[in-house]
Design an enzyme around this catalytic site. Sequence first.
Site, PDB file in Angstrom:
ATOM      1  CG  ASP A   1      -4.850   2.221   2.156  1.00 29.37           C
ATOM      2  OD1 ASP A   1      -5.806   1.621   1.652  1.00 29.37           O
ATOM      3  OD2 ASP A   1      -3.690   1.756   2.197  1.00 29.37           O
TER       4      ASP A   1
ATOM      5  CG  HIS B   1      -2.023  -1.018   1.133  1.00 30.41           C
ATOM      6  ND1 HIS B   1      -3.339  -0.747   1.415  1.00 30.41           N
ATOM      7  CD2 HIS B   1      -1.993  -2.330   0.772  1.00 30.41           C
ATOM      8  CE1 HIS B   1      -4.073  -1.837   1.240  1.00 30.41           C
ATOM      9  NE2 HIS B   1      -3.266  -2.819   0.857  1.00 30.41           N
TER      10      HIS B   1
ATOM     11  CB  SER C   1       3.691  -8.435  -8.032  1.00 32.74           C
ATOM     12  OG  SER C   1       4.422  -8.245  -6.842  1.00 32.74           O
TER      13      SER C   1
ATOM     14  CD  GLU D   1       6.064  -3.620  -8.701  1.00 33.63           C
ATOM     15  OE1 GLU D   1       6.693  -4.685  -8.568  1.00 33.63           O
ATOM     16  OE2 GLU D   1       5.793  -2.883  -7.727  1.00 33.63           O
TER      17      GLU D   1
ATOM     18  CG  ASP E   1      -5.777  -8.357  -4.522  1.00 30.43           C
ATOM     19  OD1 ASP E   1      -5.024  -8.973  -3.740  1.00 30.43           O
ATOM     20  OD2 ASP E   1      -5.382  -7.386  -5.190  1.00 30.43           O
TER      21      ASP E   1
HETATM   22  N1  UDP Z   1       8.838  -6.180  -3.709  1.00 31.28           N
HETATM   23  C1  UDP Z   1      10.169  -5.817  -3.692  1.00 31.28           C
HETATM   24  N2  UDP Z   1      11.105  -6.784  -3.506  1.00 31.28           N
HETATM   25  C2  UDP Z   1      10.788  -8.100  -3.362  1.00 31.28           C
HETATM   26  C3  UDP Z   1       9.417  -8.466  -3.406  1.00 31.28           C
HETATM   27  C4  UDP Z   1       8.477  -7.469  -3.569  1.00 31.28           C
HETATM   28  O1  UDP Z   1      10.521  -4.653  -3.833  1.00 31.28           O
HETATM   29  O2  UDP Z   1      11.704  -8.911  -3.183  1.00 31.28           O
HETATM   30  C5  UDP Z   1       7.826  -5.111  -3.870  1.00 31.28           C
HETATM   31  C6  UDP Z   1       7.140  -5.221  -5.213  1.00 31.28           C
HETATM   32  O3  UDP Z   1       7.878  -4.518  -6.194  1.00 31.28           O
HETATM   33  C7  UDP Z   1       5.771  -4.643  -4.930  1.00 31.28           C
HETATM   34  C8  UDP Z   1       5.551  -4.886  -3.433  1.00 31.28           C
HETATM   35  O4  UDP Z   1       6.820  -5.251  -2.895  1.00 31.28           O
HETATM   36  O5  UDP Z   1       5.767  -3.243  -5.188  1.00 31.28           O
HETATM   37  C9  UDP Z   1       4.590  -6.020  -3.160  1.00 31.28           C
HETATM   38  O6  UDP Z   1       3.304  -5.620  -3.417  1.00 31.28           O
HETATM   39  P1  UDP Z   1       2.220  -6.613  -4.007  1.00 31.28           P
HETATM   40  O7  UDP Z   1       0.954  -5.844  -4.112  1.00 31.28           O
HETATM   41  O8  UDP Z   1       2.691  -7.249  -5.240  1.00 31.28           O
HETATM   42  O9  UDP Z   1       2.108  -7.772  -2.933  1.00 31.28           O
HETATM   43  P2  UDP Z   1       1.915  -7.822  -1.334  1.00 31.28           P
HETATM   44  O10 UDP Z   1       3.273  -7.770  -0.755  1.00 31.28           O
HETATM   45  O11 UDP Z   1       1.070  -6.627  -0.942  1.00 31.28           O
HETATM   46  O12 UDP Z   1       1.253  -9.135  -1.134  1.00 31.28           O
END
Ligand code: UDP
Length: 473
Positions: free
Chosen positions: A113, A19, A371, A374, A390
Amino acid sequence: MEMATRIHIIVFPFPVQGHINPMLQFAKRLASKGTGIKVTLVTTTSSTSSNSIQLAESSSVNIESIYDGVDEGEKIESFDLYLERFKVAIPRSLAEFIQSIKKQENKLVLVYDSVIPWALDIARQLGVYGASFFTQSCAVCAIYYHVNQGSLLNINPHRPQGRQGIAAAGSSSSMVSVPSVPVLLGINDLPSFICDTDSYPFLLTIVLDQFSNFHKADWLLFNTFDKLEREVVNWMSSRWPMIKTVGPTIPSMYLDKRLEDDRDYGLNLFKPDAEACMKWLESKESRSVVYVSFGSLANLGELQMEELAWGLLMSNTYFLWVVRASEQSKLPSNFMGGGNSKGLVVNWCPQLEVLAHRAVGCFVTHCGWNSTLEALSLGVPMVAMPQWTDQATNAKCIVDVWHAGVRVRVDNEKGLVSRDEFELCIRQVMEGEKGNELRKNAVRWKELAKEAVHEGGSSDNNIEEFVSELVST
Ligand code: UDP
C-alpha cells in the site's frame, strides 16, 4: 500439468476496508493470470478474523495474517495509537513472513500500500521487487506529490522553505491550478489534510510520505483507468514510466465477467445486512430508491445527521441508509418510528449489489474513492457530500469533470448541509432533465470502465504487462 510456482506476489494493504477492497481485487486479477503465479494477500491479526473472509471457491488468492502489535482482545483507543503499534510491529512481522516463504520461491514481489512506503525498504533489504499500490485517484496523488515537492501552496510541513504556489490562478479567486488536473480547484476542492493542515497532522504526513521514495519502486500501480483520468495519467506516465493504471478494481461480475464467481470483494470488516437490504430493494420500483452511505470511517455530527434525516423524509423518496452501529445513536430519536415506511436503515450493506440493483436511482455518497469508482462503474448518478481526506477532490471531479452528480452546498456559517439543500440535491438527481443527463453520463462511464478491464482494455493490458515484466525481470 501445473507449472512449478515461478513468481509469488505478496499483496499488503493497510488494514482498512477502503484499502483492502481494491488491493484484494487486484490480487484476484493477478491470480487469474496463470498457473505460474501465486498470490498471497497479507492482512493483520487485529483487523481480520476468519469469518470476515469469504472468497469464492474458485479464487486462488491465499490469505495470511501477520501481527500488527495489537494483542487478542485488546482495544486501541485511537487511530494514532494504532498507527504507532503498526509501525513498530509490522516491519518485523512482514520481514519474517517474507523470509519464511523466500526459500521456496524463485521470484518474490511485494505489492505494498502506498501509505506504507517503508515497506519498500523491507523489500529491498530482502532482495524482493517492490510495487507501490495507490488506492486514491491520480488527481489526488498529483496534488499530494506537488505539496510534498513544496511546489503547491507552500504548505508542506516537511519543507517550510518550499517554493511558492505553482500556478495559482490569482489569489483573489483562491483557485489553484495543478499541472494535469483538468479543472481549477477551489480551497474546498482540495484534500482536507491540505486545506486544513492542523486537523490531522499525522495523516498529512502519511499522505505526503507516499511520495518520499515512490520513484524508487519498481512499479507504481493506480486504481483508476486511463479514460477516466486521461490528462493526469498522461502527465504522470511521461515522468514515471513505471506507472500502470489497473482499475477500476471492482469484482469482475459487475464488469467483464471473466473471473468466475467474482461477485464480491470477499473480505468484510463489518457484517452486511445483505438479506434485509436486497429483499427490501426487490419490493421497490426501478430507480425509486436513494442509497445513502458515508463509508467505513467518516463520522457525521448529530446536527448533520438530523438535517439529513429530515431532508430524506422531505424528498419523499424511498431511501436505504447505511448508518454504522457506532453512529446509530446520532439518528433523531423519533426518526424511524411512527410507521415511517419509506426508509430502511442498516448498519452495513453489500454496497455493490445495492448499487447494481435496478431500484437504486441515486447514491448519496461521501465520495470515498472506492465508492466513487463503484458508482461510476455501475452507472449510478451521485449526490456528493464529501467529509474529509481526498473526498472533496473526488466530489469536484464527479461534478465538473465526469458530470455524473451534484454536490451539496455547505452553509458555511453553520458548517452544515441543510435539510432543504439536501432535499433539493436529491430531487435534482432523481427527477427531471438534469437527473436524466447525470444518469446518461454515469452510464457512459460504466461502459468505459467495462472496456478498461475487459480483454485488451487499458487496465487489462497493464496487468498483463505487469505480469510479463515480472516474468522477464
Ligand atoms: N461498503 C460496503 N457496504 C457499506 C458501505 C461501504 O460494502 O455499507 C464498501 C464500499 O463498497 C467500498 C468501501 O466499503 O468498497 C468503502 O470505501 P471508500 O473508499 O468508498 O470509503 P472509506 O470507507 O475508505 O471512507
